[in-house]
Scaffold this motif. Structure first.
Motif, PDB file in Angstrom:
ATOM      1  N   ALA A   1       2.283  -7.590   7.458  1.00 63.55           N
ATOM      2  CA  ALA A   1       2.334  -7.986   6.386  1.00 63.55           C
ATOM      3  C   ALA A   1       2.363  -6.355   5.592  1.00 63.55           C
ATOM      4  O   ALA A   1       1.358  -6.237   5.591  1.00 63.55           O
ATOM      5  CB  ALA A   1       1.832  -8.850   5.512  1.00 63.55           C
ATOM      6  N   LEU A   2       3.321  -6.385   4.944  1.00 64.71           N
ATOM      7  CA  LEU A   2       3.870  -4.515   4.874  1.00 64.71           C
ATOM      8  C   LEU A   2       4.205  -4.851   3.282  1.00 64.71           C
ATOM      9  O   LEU A   2       4.255  -5.826   2.703  1.00 64.71           O
ATOM     10  CB  LEU A   2       4.514  -3.659   5.312  1.00 64.71           C
ATOM     11  CG  LEU A   2       3.673  -3.947   6.643  1.00 64.71           C
ATOM     12  CD1 LEU A   2       5.129  -2.749   7.851  1.00 64.71           C
ATOM     13  CD2 LEU A   2       2.659  -3.383   7.637  1.00 64.71           C
ATOM     14  N   GLY A   3       3.733  -3.761   2.233  1.00 68.85           N
ATOM     15  CA  GLY A   3       4.468  -3.429   1.185  1.00 68.85           C
ATOM     16  C   GLY A   3       3.697  -2.847  -0.166  1.00 68.85           C
ATOM     17  O   GLY A   3       4.182  -2.624  -0.636  1.00 68.85           O
TER      18      GLY A   3
ATOM     19  N   GLY B   1      -0.830   6.977  -1.200  1.00 70.00           N
ATOM     20  CA  GLY B   1       0.523   6.454  -0.192  1.00 70.00           C
ATOM     21  C   GLY B   1       0.005   6.573   1.073  1.00 70.00           C
ATOM     22  O   GLY B   1       0.305   6.264   2.197  1.00 70.00           O
ATOM     23  N   PHE B   2      -1.872   5.984   1.595  1.00 71.54           N
ATOM     24  CA  PHE B   2      -1.696   4.996   2.871  1.00 71.54           C
ATOM     25  C   PHE B   2      -1.526   3.761   2.829  1.00 71.54           C
ATOM     26  O   PHE B   2      -2.056   3.076   2.009  1.00 71.54           O
ATOM     27  CB  PHE B   2      -3.227   5.527   3.107  1.00 71.54           C
ATOM     28  CG  PHE B   2      -3.700   7.056   2.994  1.00 71.54           C
ATOM     29  CD1 PHE B   2      -3.324   7.381   4.690  1.00 71.54           C
ATOM     30  CD2 PHE B   2      -4.474   8.155   2.243  1.00 71.54           C
ATOM     31  CE1 PHE B   2      -4.115   8.287   4.343  1.00 71.54           C
ATOM     32  CE2 PHE B   2      -4.216   8.809   2.229  1.00 71.54           C
ATOM     33  CZ  PHE B   2      -4.476   9.456   3.905  1.00 71.54           C
ATOM     34  N   ARG B   3      -0.775   2.993   3.676  1.00 72.67           N
ATOM     35  CA  ARG B   3      -0.555   2.021   3.543  1.00 72.67           C
ATOM     36  C   ARG B   3      -1.393   1.541   4.158  1.00 72.67           C
ATOM     37  O   ARG B   3      -2.416   1.473   4.643  1.00 72.67           O
ATOM     38  CB  ARG B   3       0.353   1.904   4.562  1.00 72.67           C
ATOM     39  CG  ARG B   3       1.551   2.784   4.937  1.00 72.67           C
ATOM     40  CD  ARG B   3       2.903   2.597   5.860  1.00 72.67           C
ATOM     41  NE  ARG B   3       3.848   3.016   5.475  1.00 72.67           N
ATOM     42  CZ  ARG B   3       5.349   2.764   6.564  1.00 72.67           C
ATOM     43  NH1 ARG B   3       5.376   1.512   6.487  1.00 72.67           N
ATOM     44  NH2 ARG B   3       6.546   3.804   6.064  1.00 72.67           N
ATOM     45  N   ILE B   4      -1.553   0.197   3.172  1.00 72.86           N
ATOM     46  CA  ILE B   4      -2.349  -1.225   3.205  1.00 72.86           C
ATOM     47  C   ILE B   4      -1.106  -2.238   4.226  1.00 72.86           C
ATOM     48  O   ILE B   4      -0.169  -3.194   3.674  1.00 72.86           O
ATOM     49  CB  ILE B   4      -2.509  -2.031   1.714  1.00 72.86           C
ATOM     50  CG1 ILE B   4      -3.067  -0.404   0.920  1.00 72.86           C
ATOM     51  CG2 ILE B   4      -3.194  -2.688   1.973  1.00 72.86           C
ATOM     52  CD1 ILE B   4      -3.355  -1.383  -0.350  1.00 72.86           C
ATOM     53  N   VAL B   5      -2.448  -2.686   5.426  1.00 71.96           N
ATOM     54  CA  VAL B   5      -1.574  -3.477   6.043  1.00 71.96           C
ATOM     55  C   VAL B   5      -2.652  -4.602   6.230  1.00 71.96           C
ATOM     56  O   VAL B   5      -3.500  -5.369   6.344  1.00 71.96           O
ATOM     57  CB  VAL B   5      -1.405  -3.056   8.008  1.00 71.96           C
ATOM     58  CG1 VAL B   5      -0.742  -3.741   8.382  1.00 71.96           C
ATOM     59  CG2 VAL B   5      -1.245  -2.025   7.573  1.00 71.96           C
ATOM     60  N   GLY B   6      -1.918  -5.617   5.582  1.00 69.07           N
ATOM     61  CA  GLY B   6      -2.129  -7.262   6.053  1.00 69.07           C
ATOM     62  C   GLY B   6      -2.326  -7.695   7.853  1.00 69.07           C
ATOM     63  O   GLY B   6      -0.982  -7.709   8.228  1.00 69.07           O
ATOM     64  N   THR B   7      -3.065  -7.698   8.345  1.00 66.15           N
ATOM     65  CA  THR B   7      -3.232  -8.596   9.961  1.00 66.15           C
ATOM     66  C   THR B   7      -4.377  -9.207   9.582  1.00 66.15           C
ATOM     67  O   THR B   7      -5.396  -9.818   9.310  1.00 66.15           O
ATOM     68  CB  THR B   7      -3.019  -7.230  10.842  1.00 66.15           C
ATOM     69  OG1 THR B   7      -2.640  -7.303  12.074  1.00 66.15           O
ATOM     70  CG2 THR B   7      -4.397  -6.255  10.899  1.00 66.15           C
ATOM     71  N   ASN B   8      -4.690  -9.555  11.524  1.00 68.86           N
ATOM     72  CA  ASN B   8      -5.545 -10.279  12.056  1.00 68.86           C
ATOM     73  C   ASN B   8      -6.568  -9.379  12.563  1.00 68.86           C
ATOM     74  O   ASN B   8      -6.086  -8.104  13.384  1.00 68.86           O
ATOM     75  CB  ASN B   8      -5.251 -11.485  12.553  1.00 68.86           C
ATOM     76  CG  ASN B   8      -4.745 -11.089  13.869  1.00 68.86           C
ATOM     77  OD1 ASN B   8      -4.815 -10.274  14.332  1.00 68.86           O
ATOM     78  ND2 ASN B   8      -3.814 -12.348  13.912  1.00 68.86           N
TER      79      ASN B   8
ATOM     80  N   GLU C   1      -3.962 -13.199   4.484  1.00 67.83           N
ATOM     81  CA  GLU C   1      -4.085 -13.375   2.133  1.00 67.83           C
ATOM     82  C   GLU C   1      -3.913 -12.782   1.808  1.00 67.83           C
ATOM     83  O   GLU C   1      -3.993 -13.056   0.677  1.00 67.83           O
ATOM     84  CB  GLU C   1      -5.274 -14.590   3.449  1.00 67.83           C
ATOM     85  CG  GLU C   1      -4.906 -15.615   4.173  1.00 67.83           C
ATOM     86  CD  GLU C   1      -5.398 -15.370   5.133  1.00 67.83           C
ATOM     87  OE1 GLU C   1      -4.941 -16.339   6.295  1.00 67.83           O
ATOM     88  OE2 GLU C   1      -5.220 -14.333   5.519  1.00 67.83           O
ATOM     89  N   SER C   2      -4.750 -11.990   2.361  1.00 64.37           N
ATOM     90  CA  SER C   2      -5.300 -10.607   0.584  1.00 64.37           C
ATOM     91  C   SER C   2      -3.825 -10.492   0.204  1.00 64.37           C
ATOM     92  O   SER C   2      -3.375  -9.757  -0.647  1.00 64.37           O
ATOM     93  CB  SER C   2      -6.081  -9.322   1.476  1.00 64.37           C
ATOM     94  OG  SER C   2      -7.801 -10.143   1.670  1.00 64.37           O
ATOM     95  N   VAL C   3      -2.417  -9.579   1.457  1.00 60.57           N
ATOM     96  CA  VAL C   3      -1.769  -8.858   0.702  1.00 60.57           C
ATOM     97  C   VAL C   3      -0.741 -10.275  -0.256  1.00 60.57           C
ATOM     98  O   VAL C   3       0.090 -10.300  -1.212  1.00 60.57           O
ATOM     99  CB  VAL C   3      -1.055  -8.662   2.080  1.00 60.57           C
ATOM    100  CG1 VAL C   3       0.657  -8.612   1.183  1.00 60.57           C
ATOM    101  CG2 VAL C   3      -1.453  -8.188   2.724  1.00 60.57           C
TER     102      VAL C   3
END
Length: 411
Positions: free
Chosen positions: A102-104, A109-116, A197-199
């Protein structure tokens, strides 16, 4: 007779001609060095980052954009896909495992990536300190992120909307750093990882505070796809095949029977490198032309200098120098010119790449190493020396034919 010292004296006697030939040779070599360093390291790192990912499934659009945004995190996502549709795909008999993304959002500038946690396992990530996330709004930092931003376990920060920095902050929630990963030299180093879920919760800032607190306190999904009673979306799904037959059937199934698209990292990157290869070949061709021009300049410089040095060469012959030593003297001058050009070219090439990297705070360029030396650089230097030797052949032959009596009589 010290031929090296004598050759050097002749070269410094003509500083402008010598300097021009050295600079031309150095620039040609520098271009090739930069291209070799970037091409070899980028291909290696991109292959490593895509290892273990057989297929990427996301919203319809550009397949290459889908790969770049989901595997390498250097482009914008093509959109979102329905969670339930992704779950149905993950149950397919051809699928061994799926990792949702889950991106967005980003932080500076550093990407926050939702994953497992399967994502950490995919890249064999190890913790420098701390631990993985266990509840919403806990994050794990890649080594590069922690180093560049000065964050450590226990720190808090506020994420921003969008893939690149400059967008508005999500002021409703703070992320808490639960752990920092060891440097691995792959894409994970420059990511901020958290649960999906955080994203989702970050983008539900309109919710009542009481309902938000209830959602945050609930359990999150550590493996597999997240659960939700309401319709939700994720950005992409990283797929691992169960068997070789999946490579034939699964992409066709996704592209023809769903609202999603499937793209193969290996196929798309092969196409990209093929397209880039044309431009790289043109630049290499330009560099070799520069080296050839410098070789021609060395030839002209050495040949013209012989007209002014025939009397000097005759004197050398008169005091005991052999014809072979005169030939060696000319070749020594060509060797010194190419040696200086090679050393300066290598330094310029590596320094220029270091400058490019220093201007990029985020992205794949940051992971490149400007001061590693490749075996292929030796071939480039060898080519430069061959050019120098060839440029010295005719002047050396002319020096070999120097007549003592004829030149001293003219004088």
């Amino acid at each position: 007779m010290n031929l090296i010292k004598l050759s050097w004296k002749y070269l410094v006697f003509r500083p402008f001609s010598t300097g021009l030939n050295v600079i031309l040779l150095a620039l040609g070599l520098a271009i090739i060095i930069v291209l070799l360093l970037m091409q070899e390291q980028l291909e290696k790192k991109m292959n490593e980052d895509a290892a273990g990912i057989d297929l990427v499934v996301g919203a319809k659009g550009s397949p290459l954009q889908l790969i770049l945004s989901s595997v390498y995190h250097i482009d914008f996502p093509t959109g979102n896909i329905d969670l339930e549709e992704a779950r149905n795909l993950s149950r397919n008999r051809l699928v061994k495992n799926t990792i949702p993304l889950a991106l967005g959002d980003n932080y500076q500038g550093f990407r926050i990536v939702g994953t497992n946690l399967d994502y950490l396992e995919l890249y064999q990530a190890e913790f420098e300190n701390g631990k993985s996330w266990s509840k919403a709004f806990q994050v794990v930092l890649g080594a590069e992120v922690a180093e560049k931003l000065g964050l450590k376990e226990g720190d808090e920060f506020m994420g921003s909307h969008g893939i690149s920095e400059g967008s508005h902050d999500h002021e409703a929630n703070y992320y808490h750093v639960s752990g920092v990963l060891k440097p691995k030299g792959n894409v994970v180093d420059r990511l901020i990882l958290t649960s999906i879920e955080s994203v989702w919760l970050t983008h539900e800032e309109d919710e009542e505070s009481e309902e938000m607190e209830k959602s945050i306190s609930s359990e999150i999904t550590l493996n597999g796809l997240p659960q939700s009673e309401e319709p939700k979306e994720i950005t992409t799904l990283l797929v691992q095949y169960r068997n070789p037959m999946a490579a034939i059937q699964l992409p066709r199934l996704v592209n023809s029977r769903t609202n999603m698209q499937a793209a193969s990292p290996s196929f798309e990157m092969s196409r990209l490198f093929e397209l880039l290869g044309v431009g790289i070949s043109m630049l290499k061709g330009l560099a070799f032309v520069l080296i050839g021009i410098s070789g021609l300049g060395i030839f002209i410089a050495l040949y013209n200098s012989l007209k002014d040095r025939k009397y000097d060469l005759a004197i050398l012959r008169a005091i005991g120098a052999s014809r072979f030593q005169l030939v060696l003297l000319i070749f020594m001058e060509g060797f010194i010119l190419t040696f200086l050009g090679a050393i300066i070219g290598i330094l310029i090439g590596h320094s220029f790449l270091a400058l490019i990297i220093s201007q990029n705070q985020t992205g794949v360029m940051v992971s490149l190493q400007p001061w590693i030396f490749l075996k292929s650089e030796l071939w480039v230097v060898a080519y430069a020396f061959v050019v120098g030797v060839l440029a010295s052949v005719i002047p050396a032959f002319t020096a070999y034919q120097t007549s003592i009596a004829k030149q001293l009589t003219k004088a």
